[in-house]
Design a protein around this motif. Structure first.
Motif, PDB file in Angstrom:
ATOM      1  N   LYS A 241       2.664  -2.198 -10.004  1.00 17.42           N
ATOM      2  CA  LYS A 241       1.876  -0.954 -10.069  1.00 17.42           C
ATOM      3  C   LYS A 241       0.407  -1.243  -9.817  1.00 17.42           C
ATOM      4  O   LYS A 241      -0.259  -0.519  -9.055  1.00 17.42           O
ATOM      5  CB  LYS A 241       2.052  -0.309 -11.445  1.00 17.42           C
ATOM      6  CG  LYS A 241       1.249   0.973 -11.636  1.00 17.42           C
ATOM      7  CD  LYS A 241       1.431   1.524 -13.056  1.00 17.42           C
ATOM      8  CE  LYS A 241       0.802   0.596 -14.080  1.00 17.42           C
ATOM      9  NZ  LYS A 241       0.861   1.171 -15.459  1.00 17.42           N
ATOM     10  N   PHE A 242      -0.108  -2.312 -10.426  1.00  9.13           N
ATOM     11  CA  PHE A 242      -1.516  -2.676 -10.252  1.00  9.13           C
ATOM     12  C   PHE A 242      -1.815  -2.983  -8.783  1.00  9.13           C
ATOM     13  O   PHE A 242      -2.788  -2.467  -8.204  1.00  9.13           O
ATOM     14  CB  PHE A 242      -1.833  -3.881 -11.128  1.00  9.13           C
ATOM     15  CG  PHE A 242      -3.221  -4.434 -10.943  1.00  9.13           C
ATOM     16  CD1 PHE A 242      -4.294  -3.892 -11.628  1.00  9.13           C
ATOM     17  CD2 PHE A 242      -3.456  -5.494 -10.077  1.00  9.13           C
ATOM     18  CE1 PHE A 242      -5.579  -4.396 -11.449  1.00  9.13           C
ATOM     19  CE2 PHE A 242      -4.729  -6.003  -9.886  1.00  9.13           C
ATOM     20  CZ  PHE A 242      -5.797  -5.445 -10.584  1.00  9.13           C
TER      21      PHE A 242
ATOM     22  N   VAL B 225      -4.319  -0.811  -6.084  1.00  9.82           N
ATOM     23  CA  VAL B 225      -5.456  -1.423  -5.389  1.00  9.82           C
ATOM     24  C   VAL B 225      -5.266  -1.319  -3.877  1.00  9.82           C
ATOM     25  O   VAL B 225      -6.185  -0.944  -3.140  1.00  9.82           O
ATOM     26  CB  VAL B 225      -5.638  -2.894  -5.810  1.00  9.82           C
ATOM     27  CG1 VAL B 225      -6.739  -3.550  -4.987  1.00  9.82           C
ATOM     28  CG2 VAL B 225      -5.964  -2.996  -7.300  1.00  9.82           C
ATOM     29  N   ALA B 226      -4.047  -1.638  -3.415  1.00  9.50           N
ATOM     30  CA  ALA B 226      -3.787  -1.615  -1.968  1.00  9.50           C
ATOM     31  C   ALA B 226      -3.906  -0.202  -1.402  1.00  9.50           C
ATOM     32  O   ALA B 226      -4.370  -0.012  -0.272  1.00  9.50           O
ATOM     33  CB  ALA B 226      -2.395  -2.177  -1.692  1.00  9.50           C
TER      34      ALA B 226
ATOM     35  N   ALA C 140       0.824  -1.214   0.000  1.00  7.29           N
ATOM     36  CA  ALA C 140       0.000   0.000   0.000  1.00  7.29           C
ATOM     37  C   ALA C 140       0.859   1.266   0.000  1.00  7.29           C
ATOM     38  O   ALA C 140       0.410   2.325  -0.432  1.00  7.29           O
ATOM     39  CB  ALA C 140      -0.932   0.007   1.202  1.00  7.29           C
ATOM     40  N   GLU C 141       2.106   1.126   0.442  1.00 11.44           N
ATOM     41  CA  GLU C 141       2.981   2.298   0.534  1.00 11.44           C
ATOM     42  C   GLU C 141       3.756   2.553  -0.742  1.00 11.44           C
ATOM     43  O   GLU C 141       4.058   3.708  -1.074  1.00 11.44           O
ATOM     44  CB  GLU C 141       3.975   2.105   1.697  1.00 11.44           C
ATOM     45  CG  GLU C 141       3.318   2.018   3.072  1.00 11.44           C
ATOM     46  CD  GLU C 141       4.325   1.654   4.161  1.00 11.44           C
ATOM     47  OE1 GLU C 141       5.534   1.527   3.833  1.00 11.44           O
ATOM     48  OE2 GLU C 141       3.912   1.487   5.323  1.00 11.44           O
TER      49      GLU C 141
ATOM     50  N   HIS D  78     -12.150  -1.134 -10.253  1.00 13.07           N
ATOM     51  CA  HIS D  78     -12.351  -0.161 -11.324  1.00 13.07           C
ATOM     52  C   HIS D  78     -12.150   1.262 -10.822  1.00 13.07           C
ATOM     53  O   HIS D  78     -11.666   2.137 -11.563  1.00 13.07           O
ATOM     54  CB  HIS D  78     -13.753  -0.334 -11.906  1.00 13.07           C
ATOM     55  CG  HIS D  78     -14.067   0.598 -13.034  1.00 13.07           C
ATOM     56  ND1 HIS D  78     -14.773   1.771 -12.861  1.00 13.07           N
ATOM     57  CD2 HIS D  78     -13.762   0.539 -14.351  1.00 13.07           C
ATOM     58  CE1 HIS D  78     -14.897   2.391 -14.026  1.00 13.07           C
ATOM     59  NE2 HIS D  78     -14.298   1.653 -14.947  1.00 13.07           N
ATOM     60  N   GLN D  79     -12.519   1.510  -9.571  1.00 14.92           N
ATOM     61  CA  GLN D  79     -12.351   2.846  -8.992  1.00 14.92           C
ATOM     62  C   GLN D  79     -10.914   3.107  -8.548  1.00 14.92           C
ATOM     63  O   GLN D  79     -10.517   4.256  -8.353  1.00 14.92           O
ATOM     64  CB  GLN D  79     -13.297   2.998  -7.791  1.00 14.92           C
ATOM     65  CG  GLN D  79     -14.774   2.963  -8.179  1.00 14.92           C
ATOM     66  CD  GLN D  79     -15.687   2.925  -6.966  1.00 14.92           C
ATOM     67  OE1 GLN D  79     -15.217   2.886  -5.836  1.00 14.92           O
ATOM     68  NE2 GLN D  79     -16.993   2.937  -7.206  1.00 14.92           N
ATOM     69  N   ALA D  80     -10.126   2.033  -8.403  1.00 12.85           N
ATOM     70  CA  ALA D  80      -8.759   2.190  -7.886  1.00 12.85           C
ATOM     71  C   ALA D  80      -7.698   2.176  -8.980  1.00 12.85           C
ATOM     72  O   ALA D  80      -6.622   2.747  -8.814  1.00 12.85           O
ATOM     73  CB  ALA D  80      -8.459   1.077  -6.886  1.00 12.85           C
ATOM     74  N   VAL D  81      -7.990   1.509 -10.101  1.00 19.76           N
ATOM     75  CA  VAL D  81      -6.972   1.253 -11.115  1.00 19.76           C
ATOM     76  C   VAL D  81      -7.524   1.594 -12.495  1.00 19.76           C
ATOM     77  O   VAL D  81      -8.729   1.458 -12.745  1.00 19.76           O
ATOM     78  CB  VAL D  81      -6.541  -0.235 -11.092  1.00 19.76           C
ATOM     79  CG1 VAL D  81      -5.463  -0.511 -12.115  1.00 19.76           C
ATOM     80  CG2 VAL D  81      -6.069  -0.644  -9.710  1.00 19.76           C
TER      81      VAL D  81
END
Length: 651
Positions: free
Chosen positions: A460-461, A465-466, A172-173, A407-410
């Protein structure tokens, strides 16, 4: 009565390795028979407490059925859609390697799957012994010893430590792998890069079916409308985006589809959607090429008599499965080729020259190949009701909440572009390159470089998301914790739909088999122990050879003909031990390791030499993969059935 001593820890480990290896492949092999799915248990049948496929059912129940998304599919997905598809494919009686005289794609994939899944099966049944790794150790991803050790230490951290939480938090970082702990970097190099690269190289380059698999992947790649899918993925509204993608992939445009929809007909052929069109086109191309070869062979001067060709077709189309199995039995017992047995059981008395017999065997192989492809097309593309399309819709419905979040994150359109570029790059580099006449196939190191080039896309993906959808990552974090807990020895695993009793998982079944060994007669115990000693030496040599190849790949010596992984040797052993019809009218049964079988297997769909490596190079790879698996027949005979009973719930 002579006294016997109990099994040592090393002998017990070897026993469990043998039993899981043979049980896993036996279950996969048994799935070719009709009705197998009816004896599987959950999720296909809820009223069966004892499965005939305990290893496969355990893996499905402990891991697959708990996956985020998949755990939310409707019961009809398993009980109707998947059940009927599996049943129809088993009833189709797809061809046996014995009849074809070669190891086809189906045998190659079945043995590969068995060699891979026996590892997680063994781990969750035997359990991972708890150790205390050095938390202050620094791992160097360019050091073979560190890379090899990293997987062992990472497994301890995931099962008994807090490594899972550390990895999710760091993902996530940052999307920079170098910012992760050195243990994760080294483990990533071992699992994600070297192991996957080795599998890709072995499958696509060394395997005789490599050129065929690459051609099929290339054909599918060419037929996927990437541009249309990427445009649909750019739509901001999730419901509209999903609807657009589903229309591209699953819409059937035919008169039958319209009349069924408005109620003017019921059960009319609705044609095929894009997914089915791709399957149809790829398999039909192969079928057409095989038909051309068969037609050409019929016209050759050395073609078998017409009665032989007609009898082969009749044997395929009109004889029952029982009759086919009887022919194989007689072929093995009497030392006759399958073609000779077919003709011996017919009303014709025909003499064939050696070349005519060889052509008759080739003709049978072509007819089997054509029939296989037609049966697969019928089950997946021409069935009514269409379970394949319904299963895809069920899967999308179950994953819609997750798709909405992702879909909202990536940017999914960019993700599809990254996947397309990876596949294009992989197909390009998987073919031999160099000056004409001096072409060289890709090496393991080439596949390592391929994965290194594209790993940033997946990082990257995952980071996006994280970082942007913590709820999605919490689903997966919870799942990974649950999966890791299945390997603990110091605690009972969480309840699942697995048929293996909780007290038999994570070491319980291993202890039961030690007790079963103790009940054998002294002479049987000695026979088993002798096999276990030889098998343990074999395992030690396998892992030593794998470690040597890891060093060769990391140091980029380009001297290893294939990559690391003891499972590669197990996979090859399963293929090498596959029985194949004698090459001549009267002769010994051959096996997958026979030179003539390999030579025939290295021909493409048009009958041309197609292997990416020469026969000499392939033999060198085999020589360097030694030692061969020792004979463990007595161990399996004495304890194999008891092992299955224990896993299925027996005491």
């Amino acid at each position: 009565m002579a006294e016997t001593t109990p099994l040592t820890p090393a002998q017990s480990h070897a026993l469990f390795d043998i039993l899981t290896h043979h049980e896993t492949y036996k279950e996969i092999e048994d799935f070719k028979y009709p009705g197998a799915i009816d004896r599987y248990g959950p999720p296909f049948q809820d009223d069966i407490a004892k499965s005939d496929f305990p290893v496969l059912q355990t893996l499905l129940g402990k891991f697959a059925l708990k996956l985020p998304g998949l755990r939310n599919v409707s019961p009809e997905f398993w009980k109707t859609r998947i059940t009927d598809l599996i049943q129809e494919l088993s009833q189709a009686e797809l061809s046996e390697s014995y009849d074809k005289g070669i190891l086809g794609i189906r045998k190659t994939l079945a043995t590969a799957i068995s060699a891979l899944i026996e590892y997680p099966a063994r781990a969750c049944l035997e359990g991972v012994e708890k150790e205390t790794p050095n938390k202050n150790k620094k791992y160097d991803a360019s050091n073979p010893d560190d890379v090899l050790r990293s997987w062992h230490d990472a497994l301890q951290g995931m099962v008994y430590g807090d490594l899972i939480d550390e990895v999710f938090q760091k993902a996530a970082e940052t999307d920079d792998l170098t910012k992760h702990p050195s243990l994760v970097q080294a483990m990533h190099e071992f699992v994600v890069i070297i192991s996957i690269a080795s599998l890709m190289h072995y499958t696509l380059v060394l395997s005789p079916e490599g050129p065929t698999l690459i051609r099929m992947i290339q054909n599918v790649h060419n037929l996927i409308p990437y541009t249309a899918i990427r445009q649909a993925l750019k739509i901001g509204n999730v419901a509209t985006m999903l609807s657009a993608v589903m229309r591209v992939i699953l819409t059937k445009a035919s008169v039958g589809a319209v009349t069924n929809w408005i109620g003017l007909s019921s059960g009319a052929d609705e044609g095929m959607n894009l997914l089915q069109q791709i399957v149809y086109q790829v398999l039909n191309w192969d079928k057409r090429e095989l038909r051309k070869r068969a037609d050409k062979l019929e016209k050759e001067k050395t073609a078998p008599p017409k009665e032989v060709l007609a009898e082969i077709k009749t044997w395929l189309s009109s004889r029952s499965r029982q009759e086919h199995e009887e022919c194989r039995r007689q072929s093995k017992e009497q030392g006759m080729s399958i073609v000779s047995v077919i003709m011996a059981m017919s009303a014709h008395s025909v003499e064939m020259s050696e070349q005519q017999h060889a052509n008759a065997q080739s003709y049978l192989t072509m007819q089997l190949g054509m029939r296989d492809r037609q049966q697969i097309i019928k089950a997946l593309c021409q069935r009514n009701p269409d379970h394949l399309t319904a299963a895809v819709r069920d899967g999308v419905d179950a994953y819609t909440p997750m798709i909405r979040q992702v879909h909202q994150a990536v940017n999914l359109s960019d993700t599809m572009w990254d996947f397309e570029r990876f596949l294009t790059d992989m197909l390009k580099m998987s073919k031999p390159s160099g000056p004409k006449g001096q072409e060289k196939p890709p090496s393991v190191e080439d596949y390592v470089d391929l994965l290194h080039r594209h790993q940033a896309s997946s990082h990257k993906f995952l980071h996006q998301v994280a970082k942007n959808r913590k709820d999605v990552m919490s689903w997966w974090q919870e799942y990974v914790h649950m999966a890791a807990s299945q390997f603990k020895r110091d605690a009972r695993p969480p309840p699942t739909d697995a048929v293996v009793p909780e007290d038999k998982a994570a070491g319980g079944s291993k202890k039961t088999m030690e007790d079963a060994f103790a009940k054998l007669s002294p002479s049987d115990q000695e026979a088993v122990k002798a096999e276990l000693e030889a098998y343990q030496t074999y395992l030690d040599d396998l892992h030593a050879a794998s470690a040597k190849r890891i060093a060769a790949v990391i140091n980029r010596t380009h001297q290893s003909p294939f990559g690391p992984g003891a499972y590669l040797a197990r996979w090859q052993q399963l293929m090498d031990s596959t029985a194949v019809t004698p090459a001549t009218a009267h002769g010994e049964v051959r096996y997958g390791s026979s030179k003539t079988v390999k030579e025939e297997g290295r021909k493409d769909i048009q009958g041309n030499e197609a292997g990416f490596v020469t026969e000499e190079e392939a033999e060198k790879a085999v020589d360097e993969r030694t030692p061969d698996m020792p004979v463990v027949r007595r161990t399996v005979e004495l304890l194999g059935e008891r092992f299955r009973e224990v896993l299925a719930g027996g005491q």
